[in-house]
Design an enzyme around this catalytic site. Sequence first.
Site, PDB file in Angstrom:
ATOM      1  N   LYS A  31      83.847 -36.464  -0.264  1.00 55.99           N
ATOM      2  CA  LYS A  31      82.489 -35.924  -0.284  1.00 55.99           C
ATOM      3  C   LYS A  31      81.693 -36.505  -1.459  1.00 55.99           C
ATOM      4  CE  LYS A  31      80.284 -31.319  -0.704  1.00 55.99           C
ATOM      5  NZ  LYS A  31      80.614 -29.878  -0.884  1.00 55.99           N
TER       6      LYS A  31
ATOM      7  N   SER B 134      78.053 -26.850   1.833  1.00 57.42           N
ATOM      8  CA  SER B 134      77.476 -28.167   1.612  1.00 57.42           C
ATOM      9  C   SER B 134      78.343 -29.324   2.097  1.00 57.42           C
ATOM     10  CB  SER B 134      77.206 -28.367   0.116  1.00 57.42           C
ATOM     11  OG  SER B 134      78.415 -28.307  -0.635  1.00 57.42           O
TER      12      SER B 134
ATOM     13  N   SER C 283      81.305 -23.592   0.320  1.00 55.11           N
ATOM     14  CA  SER C 283      80.970 -24.901   0.875  1.00 55.11           C
ATOM     15  C   SER C 283      82.107 -25.622   1.576  1.00 55.11           C
ATOM     16  CB  SER C 283      80.411 -25.808  -0.231  1.00 55.11           C
ATOM     17  OG  SER C 283      79.127 -25.405  -0.607  1.00 55.11           O
TER      18      SER C 283
END
Length: 496
Positions: free
Chosen positions: A81, A157, A181
């Site tokens: 990520k 996220s 997230s």
Amino acid sequence: MTALAADLATLDATAQADLVRRGEVTAEEVTGAAIERIERLDPALNAVVTPLFDSALEEARRLGGGPPAPVPFPGVPYLVKDLFVEIAGVRTTNGSRFLRDSVGRVDAELVTRLRCAGLTVVGRSNTCEFGLLPACEPVLHRPTRNPWDLTRSTSGSSGGSAAAVAAGLVPMAHANDLGGSIRFPASACGVFGLKPTRGRNPLGPTCGDAVSGFMAEHAVTRSVRDSAALLDATSGPALGDPYPAPTPTRPFVSEVAADPGRLRIAFTSRTPTGHPGHPDCVAAVEDAAGLLSDLGHELVEAQLPGLTPEVGRAIATGYYAAVAWFLRLAAGATGREPGDGELEPGTRAFLERGREVSAADYLLAVQELQAFARTVAGFLTGFDAWLTPTLSTPPVPLGEIVSTPDDPLRALRRGGPTVEYPAVVANVTGNPAMSVPLWWNGDGLPVGVHVLGRFGDEATLFRLAGQLERARPWADNRPPVSATAAPSPELALAAP
């Protein structure tokens, strides 16, 4: 797409690694197949914002074409990520125009451990700016689309990672979690997401902990066993870490097939305000409670105590302070403050509030949250876990959780109603928690359920998740946009 790329997409990371170990495919072939899938499908999804194909293939070649090194995931492709976790020489934008040209100075300890496990990093996945929202629609990289419905949000996220795993681009991908997230996008994309115990995975060398331990690093996966085996490979304190998580009694992967016994599980379909979430979310948790009861567990309807307005304000103080802290770090690294137009309106509003938080304000908030953590620990002396929906709505349309210059808090106001169940409790307390993909609504959208465990007790969560996976397998539930689906004109039409 070649038959090999499609066939490998049906397998989890453990199965792909087994093929390499048996010599049926090479590490380079497994990595190359993932690259092929990304090149075909990602124009529709926009999950991968920084491809690293050449370096990934080189990593795979170093593993050799003969008997692989004794690592758990030889040649298995992985996404990291694009948030906080640095890769030396690779851009780390954190989803922000301010950091669009920022390049990692060192490999994070987590990245070093991923590579030591044999994983090949094929790219960086999309995230909202600084991971602040339950969405994945950064201005810099544009939105990631949900493979179950390309007009819908992935939540966030870690939306890029969750979309990539759901669509079969990679079997598992990195995710991190400062308030839900990992778990929110796991729910929205129909994959498994476990947030581990505080201190289980290292945050160094950049951080010892982040925001008094709110932050946790791990992954979203298609299978429970992949999550467990990956955590075995990456967990454990690094030199100089401020505190370790409790040492597990045996490898986590050994827990997945183990009988969890008869657990006492609290559950609720009501949010902390007393109102139920969306009917689909209520149906998902009631279905899960019924399944757990059928499996022999004791289900007790109960609300988590202690979620007072004071706790809510303390959480908000922590987040405001976190934005100010991180932007100060970023300004120090770049040698300048963010200019006009380099931060999204919501981030700018958070930063301004964060700059008003004093050291005393922050420490008082930490004190409030630590008292709340003790309340949660007391509650869980009577239960093995607490079950709720993960999200309070099914995936919302793209563009719903977005701010504008005229309304900088619009995304916060629109995103809040999607996350009314308190997943953030696991970040406040440091407890492990997971989102399990057991239910799909009438529109074919996934709706996950959330399980909060006791501090340090991932073992029980893995046993329970393994039992649920065997009772209600989800691996064959594939979205319309998937590496295992036939090519569709929808892909071309959806490409940004």
